[in-house]
Design a protein around this motif. Structure first.
Motif, PDB file in Angstrom:
ATOM      1  N   SER A   1      17.687  20.273  65.170  1.00 57.85           N
ATOM      2  CA  SER A   1      16.699  21.099  65.244  1.00 57.85           C
ATOM      3  C   SER A   1      17.120  22.527  64.370  1.00 57.85           C
ATOM      4  CB  SER A   1      16.672  21.427  66.765  1.00 57.85           C
ATOM      5  OG  SER A   1      17.684  22.125  67.377  1.00 57.85           O
ATOM      6  N   GLY A   2      16.093  23.261  64.436  1.00 59.18           N
ATOM      7  CA  GLY A   2      15.986  24.118  63.579  1.00 59.18           C
ATOM      8  C   GLY A   2      15.171  24.260  62.354  1.00 59.18           C
ATOM      9  N   ALA A   3      15.810  25.176  61.301  1.00 63.21           N
ATOM     10  CA  ALA A   3      14.906  25.171  59.883  1.00 63.21           C
ATOM     11  C   ALA A   3      14.837  23.929  59.182  1.00 63.21           C
ATOM     12  CB  ALA A   3      15.840  26.037  59.192  1.00 63.21           C
ATOM     13  N   GLU A   4      15.648  22.809  59.429  1.00 66.19           N
ATOM     14  CA  GLU A   4      15.720  21.626  58.720  1.00 66.19           C
ATOM     15  C   GLU A   4      14.609  20.634  59.484  1.00 66.19           C
ATOM     16  OE1 GLU A   4      16.677  21.326  55.626  1.00 66.19           O
ATOM     17  OE2 GLU A   4      17.665  23.255  56.118  1.00 66.19           O
ATOM     18  N   LEU A   5      14.437  20.814  60.830  1.00 65.21           N
ATOM     19  CA  LEU A   5      13.476  20.075  61.450  1.00 65.21           C
ATOM     20  C   LEU A   5      12.144  20.618  61.244  1.00 65.21           C
ATOM     21  CD1 LEU A   5      12.954  17.791  63.570  1.00 65.21           C
ATOM     22  CD2 LEU A   5      13.143  19.265  65.329  1.00 65.21           C
ATOM     23  N   SER A   6      12.174  21.967  61.071  1.00 61.97           N
ATOM     24  CA  SER A   6      10.797  22.741  61.010  1.00 61.97           C
ATOM     25  C   SER A   6      10.172  22.149  59.764  1.00 61.97           C
ATOM     26  CB  SER A   6      10.897  24.327  61.019  1.00 61.97           C
ATOM     27  OG  SER A   6      11.510  24.594  62.364  1.00 61.97           O
ATOM     28  N   ALA A   7      11.175  22.120  58.591  1.00 60.44           N
ATOM     29  CA  ALA A   7      10.598  21.785  57.139  1.00 60.44           C
ATOM     30  C   ALA A   7      10.184  20.444  57.344  1.00 60.44           C
ATOM     31  CB  ALA A   7      11.829  22.075  56.085  1.00 60.44           C
ATOM     32  N   PHE A   8      11.004  19.577  57.997  1.00 62.30           N
ATOM     33  CA  PHE A   8      10.547  18.034  57.905  1.00 62.30           C
ATOM     34  C   PHE A   8       9.306  17.723  58.582  1.00 62.30           C
ATOM     35  CE2 PHE A   8      10.805  14.403  60.753  1.00 62.30           C
ATOM     36  CZ  PHE A   8      10.452  13.488  59.731  1.00 62.30           C
ATOM     37  N   ILE A   9       9.134  18.395  59.735  1.00 64.52           N
ATOM     38  CA  ILE A   9       7.780  18.181  60.049  1.00 64.52           C
ATOM     39  C   ILE A   9       6.565  18.684  59.356  1.00 64.52           C
ATOM     40  CG2 ILE A   9       6.405  18.397  62.401  1.00 64.52           C
ATOM     41  CD1 ILE A   9       8.903  18.635  64.075  1.00 64.52           C
ATOM     42  N   ALA A  10       6.842  20.031  59.010  1.00 56.67           N
ATOM     43  CA  ALA A  10       5.878  20.195  58.151  1.00 56.67           C
ATOM     44  C   ALA A  10       5.392  19.553  56.828  1.00 56.67           C
ATOM     45  CB  ALA A  10       6.123  21.850  57.613  1.00 56.67           C
ATOM     46  N   LYS A  11       6.631  18.954  56.257  1.00 60.05           N
ATOM     47  CA  LYS A  11       6.539  17.932  55.091  1.00 60.05           C
ATOM     48  C   LYS A  11       5.555  16.741  55.476  1.00 60.05           C
ATOM     49  CE  LYS A  11       9.393  16.002  51.415  1.00 60.05           C
ATOM     50  NZ  LYS A  11       9.515  14.554  51.725  1.00 60.05           N
TER      51      LYS A  11
ATOM     52  N   SER B   1       7.364  27.045  56.481  1.00 56.41           N
ATOM     53  CA  SER B   1       7.921  26.768  57.739  1.00 56.41           C
ATOM     54  C   SER B   1       9.433  27.325  57.768  1.00 56.41           C
ATOM     55  CB  SER B   1       7.691  25.427  57.951  1.00 56.41           C
ATOM     56  OG  SER B   1       6.548  24.780  58.098  1.00 56.41           O
ATOM     57  N   ARG B   2       9.809  26.998  56.621  1.00 57.97           N
ATOM     58  CA  ARG B   2      11.232  27.860  56.614  1.00 57.97           C
ATOM     59  C   ARG B   2      11.231  29.390  56.955  1.00 57.97           C
ATOM     60  NH1 ARG B   2      15.465  24.423  55.006  1.00 57.97           N
ATOM     61  NH2 ARG B   2      14.615  22.464  53.990  1.00 57.97           N
ATOM     62  N   ALA B   3      10.210  29.849  56.478  1.00 60.12           N
ATOM     63  CA  ALA B   3      10.082  31.407  56.575  1.00 60.12           C
ATOM     64  C   ALA B   3       9.823  31.595  57.970  1.00 60.12           C
ATOM     65  CB  ALA B   3       8.875  31.912  55.643  1.00 60.12           C
ATOM     66  N   PHE B   4       8.828  30.980  58.526  1.00 64.39           N
ATOM     67  CA  PHE B   4       8.619  30.997  59.995  1.00 64.39           C
ATOM     68  C   PHE B   4       9.945  30.839  60.804  1.00 64.39           C
ATOM     69  CE2 PHE B   4       5.626  29.012  63.476  1.00 64.39           C
ATOM     70  CZ  PHE B   4       5.987  29.971  64.105  1.00 64.39           C
ATOM     71  N   TRP B   5      10.510  29.909  60.444  1.00 64.34           N
ATOM     72  CA  TRP B   5      12.026  29.798  61.524  1.00 64.34           C
ATOM     73  C   TRP B   5      13.001  30.879  61.285  1.00 64.34           C
ATOM     74  CZ3 TRP B   5      13.554  26.834  65.473  1.00 64.34           C
ATOM     75  CH2 TRP B   5      14.791  26.960  65.935  1.00 64.34           C
ATOM     76  N   GLU B   6      12.999  31.365  60.010  1.00 65.03           N
ATOM     77  CA  GLU B   6      13.799  32.615  59.822  1.00 65.03           C
ATOM     78  C   GLU B   6      13.322  33.828  60.521  1.00 65.03           C
ATOM     79  OE1 GLU B   6      15.849  35.361  56.226  1.00 65.03           O
ATOM     80  OE2 GLU B   6      15.282  32.874  55.820  1.00 65.03           O
TER      81      GLU B   6
ATOM     82  N   GLY C   1      13.688  12.764  56.232  1.00 65.97           N
ATOM     83  CA  GLY C   1      12.691  12.755  55.361  1.00 65.97           C
ATOM     84  C   GLY C   1      12.589  11.340  54.685  1.00 65.97           C
ATOM     85  N   GLY C   2      13.859  10.543  54.678  1.00 69.85           N
ATOM     86  CA  GLY C   2      14.058   9.257  53.996  1.00 69.85           C
ATOM     87  C   GLY C   2      13.191   8.441  54.991  1.00 69.85           C
ATOM     88  N   LEU C   3      13.554   8.579  56.505  1.00 65.47           N
ATOM     89  CA  LEU C   3      12.842   7.873  57.400  1.00 65.47           C
ATOM     90  C   LEU C   3      11.184   8.120  57.231  1.00 65.47           C
ATOM     91  CD1 LEU C   3      15.167   8.476  60.429  1.00 65.47           C
ATOM     92  CD2 LEU C   3      14.854   6.310  59.082  1.00 65.47           C
TER      93      LEU C   3
ATOM     94  N   ALA D   1       6.848  11.889  62.715  1.00 66.35           N
ATOM     95  CA  ALA D   1       7.964  13.013  62.929  1.00 66.35           C
ATOM     96  C   ALA D   1       8.623  12.838  64.314  1.00 66.35           C
ATOM     97  CB  ALA D   1       7.501  14.347  62.787  1.00 66.35           C
ATOM     98  N   LEU D   2       7.827  12.990  65.555  1.00 66.50           N
ATOM     99  CA  LEU D   2       8.392  12.984  66.655  1.00 66.50           C
ATOM    100  C   LEU D   2       9.311  11.752  67.083  1.00 66.50           C
ATOM    101  CD1 LEU D   2       5.507  14.699  68.839  1.00 66.50           C
ATOM    102  CD2 LEU D   2       7.453  15.845  67.733  1.00 66.50           C
ATOM    103  N   GLY D   3       8.643  10.460  66.748  1.00 65.98           N
ATOM    104  CA  GLY D   3       9.368   9.491  67.031  1.00 65.98           C
ATOM    105  C   GLY D   3      10.498   9.474  66.278  1.00 65.98           C
TER     106      GLY D   3
END
Length: 350
Positions: free
Chosen positions: A271-281, A128-133, A9-11, A52-54
């Protein structure tokens, strides 16, 4: 994993500012032992590839001390069409791909619960966190058993961009409009429009040639597609989301399984919930600047009143039953999945 979101997120925030970020690798640079190919459908300057991807690829390289490298191939540079990306992952034509899940209609039915109209009652990060769960409990060993999702997420509130103003349901009747997935097309059909299925890179040409006169996409991608230049009306549903699309960053199973244990750990920890949330953000935060460009162009921003939004929401409700009936034929209890998705969204929005 919380630290992953903070670091990524900082990046991303830095990337949105005036200066570009750089990742410093503390260890001396070393030749990559493993190079993974990441394929996607948008140009490199679009928000997800750039912000995000970069960022994620740089993080993987840093965390592996240069031993694992992700090479990104944008705009379908490795061949094929966007709807083929999912099979490219599964078949091993690429190691990793980012794609719209709805480009392969009917193959990942449980994911569609998040695309139902007005399902997203909070924000895309919580959703997105709900989606990952829900993926972990309901989809890991069903739809996604043939690939390894690294992240699953939704974009910000979906809205309508049109050549002619759309405020009432009557305004949508007969309008040729691009829908991004099976569920969204079902919604548009139910509301009286004429949906035209096409991947998002085709939207600009579709609008310019008159194949469609409207499109459903979030604000963040409108700049890259030059939508505000092609149509000048934008219909918003304040406080609500007419729809969202679902995405996956997926990895080929064999590409993952063949990694050494320590490099698998690098992938798993990033990867996982945090990456999902980051890209959504990342996508959600890009909505505002894209919208502002349309405002500065003098475009017509139509903000529906609460009463109008309620009318659209009421008119959309039969889509839920239609979707539930459809997935029941695939052995899925759609009503139970809807209830679970709603509960998870509430859980993660607190």
């Amino acid at each position: 994993m919380k630290s992953l979101l903070r670091r990524l997120g900082g990046l991303a925030v830095a990337g949105l500012g005036a200066a570009a970020f750089s990742l410093a690798v503390s260890a001396p640079a070393a030749a990559a032992e493993v190079t993974l190919k990441l394929h996607h459908f948008l140009p490199p300057q679009a928000n997800v590839p750039k912000l995000a991807l970069g960022v994620w690829a740089d993080r993987i390289k840093e965390a592996s001390k240069g031993r694992l490298e992700v090479q990104i191939y944008p705009a379908m540079q490795l061949g094929g069409r966007p709807p083929e990306l999912m099979d490219q992952i599964i078949d091993g034509a690429v190691d990793i791909a980012w794609t719209v899940i709805g480009y392969t209609p009917g193959r990942f039915p449980r994911t569609e619960v998040f695309e139902l109209p007005f399902m997203m009652t909070a924000d895309p990060v919580s959703t997105s966190r709900a989606f990952w769960e829900l993926y972990e409990s309901e989809m890991r060993d069903t739809e996604f058993k043939s690939l390894k999702p690294l992240a699953v997420w939704v974009h910000g509130p979906g809205l309508i961009h049109s050549a002619q103003p759309v405020a009432s349901l009557a305004d949508l009747k007969g309008v040729k409009i691009r829908g991004g997935s099976r569920v969204i097309n079902q919604l548009l059909t139910h509301l009286g429009a004429t949906p035209v299925g096409m991947p998002v890179p085709a939207v600009s040409e579709g609008l310019s040639k008159g194949v469609i006169s409207a499109t459903t996409i979030p604000w963040e991608v409108t700049s890259a597609l030059k939508v505000p230049e092609l149509v000048h009306n934008h219909t918003e549903f304040p406080g609500k989301a007419l729809y969202t699309l679902t995405f996956v960053l997926g990895m080929n199973r064999a590409s993952y399984d063949n990694l050494p244990a320590d490099l698998k750990k690098v992938i798993d920890e990033n990867s996982g919930a945090e990456l999902s949330a980051f890209i959504a953000k990342v996508q959600w935060e890009a909505d505002g600047p894209a919208r502002e460009k349309a405002v500065k162009m003098g475009n017509n921003i139509i903000q529906l009143s609460p009463k109008q939004v309620q009318e659209w929401e009421e008119a959309s409700k039969p889509v839920y039953q239609a979707w539930s009936d459809t997935v029941k034929k695939q052995g899925i209890d759609g009503d139970a999945l809807i209830a679970k998705a709603r509960a998870l969204i509430v859980k993660h929005s607190k």
